[in-house]
Design a protein around this motif. Structure first.
Motif, PDB file in Angstrom:
ATOM      1  N   GLY A  40       2.553  48.530 -13.333  1.00 23.51           N
ATOM      2  CA  GLY A  40       2.643  47.171 -13.850  1.00 23.51           C
ATOM      3  C   GLY A  40       4.084  46.745 -14.034  1.00 23.51           C
ATOM      4  N   GLY A  41       4.246  45.428 -14.197  1.00 24.88           N
ATOM      5  CA  GLY A  41       5.579  44.897 -14.461  1.00 24.88           C
ATOM      6  C   GLY A  41       6.115  45.440 -15.782  1.00 24.88           C
ATOM      7  N   LYS A  42       5.223  45.638 -16.724  1.00 25.20           N
ATOM      8  CA  LYS A  42       5.613  46.146 -18.043  1.00 25.20           C
ATOM      9  C   LYS A  42       6.312  47.496 -17.902  1.00 25.20           C
ATOM     10  CE  LYS A  42       3.001  45.317 -21.823  1.00 25.20           C
ATOM     11  NZ  LYS A  42       1.779  45.347 -22.647  1.00 25.20           N
ATOM     12  N   HIS A  43       5.739  48.344 -17.088  1.00 23.26           N
ATOM     13  CA  HIS A  43       6.297  49.679 -16.922  1.00 23.26           C
ATOM     14  C   HIS A  43       7.608  49.657 -16.141  1.00 23.26           C
ATOM     15  CE1 HIS A  43       5.951  53.938 -15.155  1.00 23.26           C
ATOM     16  NE2 HIS A  43       6.349  54.047 -16.400  1.00 23.26           N
ATOM     17  N   SER A  85      15.745  40.107 -14.071  1.00 23.44           N
ATOM     18  CA  SER A  85      15.010  38.868 -13.863  1.00 23.44           C
ATOM     19  C   SER A  85      13.521  39.210 -13.733  1.00 23.44           C
ATOM     20  CB  SER A  85      15.538  38.195 -12.586  1.00 23.44           C
ATOM     21  OG  SER A  85      14.877  36.992 -12.360  1.00 23.44           O
ATOM     22  N   ASP A  86      12.768  38.801 -14.742  1.00 22.70           N
ATOM     23  CA  ASP A  86      11.328  39.069 -14.746  1.00 22.70           C
ATOM     24  C   ASP A  86      10.649  37.898 -14.039  1.00 22.70           C
ATOM     25  OD1 ASP A  86       8.644  39.347 -15.292  1.00 22.70           O
ATOM     26  OD2 ASP A  86       8.914  39.906 -17.394  1.00 22.70           O
ATOM     27  N   GLU A  87      10.188  38.155 -12.817  1.00 22.31           N
ATOM     28  CA  GLU A  87       9.706  37.075 -11.957  1.00 22.31           C
ATOM     29  C   GLU A  87       8.195  37.133 -11.750  1.00 22.31           C
ATOM     30  OE1 GLU A  87      12.330  36.972  -8.518  1.00 22.31           O
ATOM     31  OE2 GLU A  87      14.070  36.707  -9.843  1.00 22.31           O
ATOM     32  N   ILE A  88       7.495  37.662 -12.724  1.00 18.93           N
ATOM     33  CA  ILE A  88       6.071  37.920 -12.551  1.00 18.93           C
ATOM     34  C   ILE A  88       5.246  36.641 -12.370  1.00 18.93           C
ATOM     35  CG2 ILE A  88       5.372  38.059 -14.991  1.00 18.93           C
ATOM     36  CD1 ILE A  88       4.018  40.858 -13.790  1.00 18.93           C
ATOM     37  N   TYR A  89       5.779  35.504 -12.845  1.00 24.41           N
ATOM     38  CA  TYR A  89       5.048  34.233 -12.683  1.00 24.41           C
ATOM     39  C   TYR A  89       5.634  33.373 -11.560  1.00 24.41           C
ATOM     40  CZ  TYR A  89       2.914  35.468 -17.131  1.00 24.41           C
ATOM     41  OH  TYR A  89       2.220  36.119 -18.132  1.00 24.41           O
ATOM     42  N   GLU A  90       6.427  33.954 -10.675  1.00 24.37           N
ATOM     43  CA  GLU A  90       7.163  33.148  -9.687  1.00 24.37           C
ATOM     44  C   GLU A  90       6.265  32.282  -8.805  1.00 24.37           C
ATOM     45  OE1 GLU A  90       8.880  35.132  -6.252  1.00 24.37           O
ATOM     46  OE2 GLU A  90       7.429  36.751  -6.408  1.00 24.37           O
ATOM     47  N   TRP A 107      -5.215  46.572 -12.336  1.00 20.66           N
ATOM     48  CA  TRP A 107      -4.810  47.554 -11.333  1.00 20.66           C
ATOM     49  C   TRP A 107      -3.570  48.330 -11.763  1.00 20.66           C
ATOM     50  CZ3 TRP A 107      -6.341  47.472  -5.798  1.00 20.66           C
ATOM     51  CH2 TRP A 107      -7.456  46.664  -5.564  1.00 20.66           C
ATOM     52  N   ARG A 108      -2.781  47.728 -12.614  1.00 19.05           N
ATOM     53  CA  ARG A 108      -1.515  48.279 -13.095  1.00 19.05           C
ATOM     54  C   ARG A 108      -0.553  48.549 -11.932  1.00 19.05           C
ATOM     55  NH1 ARG A 108      -1.022  45.821 -15.908  1.00 19.05           N
ATOM     56  NH2 ARG A 108       0.611  46.871 -17.042  1.00 19.05           N
ATOM     57  N   LEU A 109      -0.111  47.479 -11.328  1.00 21.52           N
ATOM     58  CA  LEU A 109       0.798  47.582 -10.190  1.00 21.52           C
ATOM     59  C   LEU A 109       1.960  46.614 -10.347  1.00 21.52           C
ATOM     60  CD1 LEU A 109      -1.659  47.856  -7.213  1.00 21.52           C
ATOM     61  CD2 LEU A 109       0.480  49.128  -7.361  1.00 21.52           C
ATOM     62  N   SER A 113       8.530  31.207 -17.628  1.00 24.96           N
ATOM     63  CA  SER A 113       8.523  31.983 -18.872  1.00 24.96           C
ATOM     64  C   SER A 113       7.128  32.166 -19.471  1.00 24.96           C
ATOM     65  CB  SER A 113       9.414  31.257 -19.887  1.00 24.96           C
ATOM     66  OG  SER A 113       8.957  31.464 -21.211  1.00 24.96           O
ATOM     67  N   ASN A 114       6.910  33.338 -19.988  1.00 29.63           N
ATOM     68  CA  ASN A 114       5.846  33.578 -20.951  1.00 29.63           C
ATOM     69  C   ASN A 114       6.574  33.732 -22.278  1.00 29.63           C
ATOM     70  OD1 ASN A 114       3.764  34.450 -22.529  1.00 29.63           O
ATOM     71  ND2 ASN A 114       3.455  36.387 -21.473  1.00 29.63           N
ATOM     72  N   PRO A 115       6.380  32.891 -23.274  1.00 31.13           N
ATOM     73  CA  PRO A 115       5.207  32.051 -23.519  1.00 31.13           C
ATOM     74  C   PRO A 115       5.367  30.556 -23.226  1.00 31.13           C
ATOM     75  CG  PRO A 115       6.459  32.249 -25.530  1.00 31.13           C
ATOM     76  CD  PRO A 115       7.219  33.000 -24.466  1.00 31.13           C
ATOM     77  N   ALA A 120      -0.110  41.469 -10.981  1.00 32.10           N
ATOM     78  CA  ALA A 120      -1.126  41.065 -11.957  1.00 32.10           C
ATOM     79  C   ALA A 120      -1.427  39.575 -11.948  1.00 32.10           C
ATOM     80  CB  ALA A 120      -0.682  41.504 -13.354  1.00 32.10           C
ATOM     81  N   LYS A 121      -0.395  38.763 -12.001  1.00 34.63           N
ATOM     82  CA  LYS A 121      -0.614  37.333 -12.233  1.00 34.63           C
ATOM     83  C   LYS A 121      -0.886  36.588 -10.929  1.00 34.63           C
ATOM     84  CE  LYS A 121       0.929  38.568 -16.352  1.00 34.63           C
ATOM     85  NZ  LYS A 121       0.204  38.664 -17.581  1.00 34.63           N
ATOM     86  N   ALA A 122      -0.085  36.829  -9.900  1.00 30.73           N
ATOM     87  CA  ALA A 122      -0.238  36.064  -8.648  1.00 30.73           C
ATOM     88  C   ALA A 122      -1.536  36.417  -7.929  1.00 30.73           C
ATOM     89  CB  ALA A 122       0.952  36.319  -7.732  1.00 30.73           C
TER      90      ALA A 122
END
Ligand SMILES: Cc1ncc(COP(=O)(O)O)c(C=O)c1O
Length: 390
Positions: free
Chosen positions: A98-101, A201-206, A244-246, A173-175, A236-238
Motif C-alpha cells: 500500500g501507499g501507507k507502507h 509527493s503523495d500522489e495517490i489521488y492523482e 489488495w495492499r499495493l 489532498s486528503n482530507p 487503492a484509490k484509482a
C-alpha cells in the motif's frame, strides 16, 4: 506490561476507528449513513481480478523479490515516465504493501531521531504518526481556506531549519481535496531545491480530478528537484484496490535500495499473485479509472450543493480526491463532539477534522452511493439546523 515508549506517542487511526464503528452499527441492523471511509465503493475492475486469479492458478504463490516482481517494477517505472514525466528505471521503484507502507518505509530509510519533517495541515493523519514512530519531529504548518488549505512557498521557507530533512506534499489532498496548481508546485519546488531538503509527493489521488484540474508531479520540474523527490503512490484509490495492499515508492536508487533492505527484514515482498493484478491495472485499458471518476464527479456536485444549502456550514469546492471538508465553526461545536453527536443521534458517520489537524472542520467522503448521500445530507441538515445560531 511495559510497552515501548514510542507506543504512547502514537494515536490509533481515528478514520479506521470511526469506519469500524459505523460498520458495527450497520451489522447490528442500524441504518447508518457512512461518509467515513477513504475508499471507493466500487468493486475492483474484473480484468484486474482475473489477472490475479490467473497468476494464482499458474502457481505464482511463492516468495518473490523483496522490492517487487520485476515486471511490475518495470510497469510502474513506465507509468511514471509516461504519465508523470519522471525518468525512473526499475531500480528506482519498490513495490510496497500500500501507499501507507511506502511512506513508512521511506521514514525508516530517511529520518533519524531529531530530524524535522514539514507537514502542512490539514494532513492525512498517518504522516505525523509515522514520523513520530521513527523518532523524527513532525513540524505542522497550519493552512486555512484563505489559501485553499495549501501551504505557501513563504510558509515553507520560513519553517525550514537546519534540522529539516523532508517536506510532505499531498496533492490532490486528503482530507481537503485541494489540488495545487502547476505554478504553486513550481514555487514549492524552488524552496525545496534552495534549502536542499527532500520532498515526498503523495500522489495517490492523482487520477481523481474534476473541472479540468491538472495534476503535476513535482519531480518532473527539473533535475535539481527530481534528485530530491520521492513519489508515493498506489493502486487503492484509482483502481478501487484498497484491500489488495499495493503501493509503491519511487526515487533516488540509494533510498529505494535502503527501503528494499528494510522491507526485506519486515514484510518481504507484497503478495506475489496480487502484483499480477497491479500489472494488469497499469497495462490494460484505463476506462475503469475514468468511469469511477465520472461517478465521483456527480456525487461531489450533489453533496456540495446539499452542504452549501445548510446554513452554518461553509464548504470549499475541491478539485480532486473524493472528500469534502466543511467548516463547522459556526455551529459552536468542535469536530469531535460534532461527529459523536451526529453518529449517536442521527446515525451519520463523518470524520472529525481534529484527526487531520483541523478542529473546525469535518471530513465527508462521497465515495458512496447517491441514495446514502441524499439520506445522509437530510440527516446532517436537521442536525446542523438544530445547532446553528439562528
Ligand atoms: C493521502 C493518502 N496517502 C496514502 C494513503 C494510503 O493508501 P493505501 O495504503 O491504501 O495504498 C491514503 C489512504 O487513505 C491516503 O489518503
Amino acid at each position: 506490561m511495559k510497552l515501548a515508549a514510542r507506543v504512547s506517542q502514537v494515536t490509533p487511526s481515528l478514520t479506521l476507528a470511526i469506519a469500524a464503528k459505523a460498520k458495527a452499527l450497520k451489522a447490528d441492523g442500524i441504518d447508518v449513513c457512512s461518509f467515513s471511509a477513504g475508499e471507493p465503493d466500487f468493486d475492483t475492475p474484473a480484468h484486474i481480478k482475473a489477472a490475479a486469479a490467473k497468476a494464482l492458478d499458474e502457481g505464482k504463490t511463492k516468495y518473490g523479490p523483496a522490492a517487487g516482481e520485476p515486471k511490475l517494477r518495470e510497469a510502474i517505472a513506465h507509468k511514471l515516465k509516461t504519465d508523470n514525466g519522471l525518468n525512473y528505471k526499475s531500480e528506482n521503484v519498490i513495490v510496497t504493501n500500500g501507499g501507507k507502507h511506502s511512506l513508512y518505509n521511506l521514514m525508516v530509510a530517511l529520518i533519524d531521531p531529531g530530524d524535522e519533517v514539514i507537514i502542512p495541515a490539514p494532513y492525512w493523519l498517518s504522516y505525523p504518526e509515522m514520523v513520530t514512530l521513527v523518532g523524527g519531529v513532525p513540524v505542522i504548518v497550519h493552512t486555512d481556506a484563505t489559501t485553499g488549505y495549501k501551504i505557501t512557498p513563504e510558509q515553507l521557507r520560513k519553517t525550514i531549519t537546519p534540522k529539516t530533512k523532508l517536506f510532505v506534499l499531498n496533492s490532490p489532498s486528503n482530507p481537503t481535496g485541494m489540488v495545487y496548481t502547476p505554478e504553486e508546485i513550481k514555487a514549492l519546488a524552488q524552496v525545496v531545491v534552495d534549502a536542499d531538503i527532500f520532498v515526498v509527493s503523495d500522489e495517490i489521488y492523482e487520477k481523481i480530478l474534476y473541472d479540468g484540474a491538472e495534476h503535476i508531479s513535482i519531480g518532473s520540474l527539473g533535475q535539481e528537484i527530481f534528485d530530491r523527490t520521492l513519489i508515493s503512490n498506489g493502486f487503492a484509490k484509482a483502481y478501487s484496490m484498497t484491500g489488495w495492499r499495493l503501493g509503491y515508492l519511487a526515487g533516488p536508487a540509494e533510498i529505494i535500495k535502503a527501503a528494499s533492505t528494510i522491507q526485506g527484514h519486515s514484510t518481504s515482498n507484497v503478495c506475489t499473485f496480487a502484483q499480477y493484478g497491479a500489472i494488469a491495472a497499469l497495462q490494460d485499458s484505463q476506462d475503469c479509472v475514468e468511469s469511477m471518476r465520472q461517478a465521483f464527479a456527480k456525487r461531489r456536485q450533489v453533496m456540495l450543493d446539499r452542504l452549501n444549502a445548510i446554513p452554518g456550514l461553509s464548504t470549499a469546492k475541491p478539485d480532486g480526491a473524493f472528500y469534502l471538508f466543511p467548516d463547522i465553526s459556526k455551529t459552536g461545536l468542535k469536530s469531535l463532539e460534532f461527529c459523536d453527536a451526529l453518529l449517536e443521534k442521527h446515525q451519520v458517520a463523518v470524520i472529525p477534522g481534529i484527526a487531520f489537524g483541523a478542529d473546525d472542520n469535518i471530513r465527508l467522503s462521497y465515495a458512496t452511493d447517491m441514495t446514502t448521500i441524499e439520506k445522509g445530507m437530510d440527516r446532517l441538515e436537521k442536525f446542523v439546523r438544530r445547532h446553528s445560531p439562528s
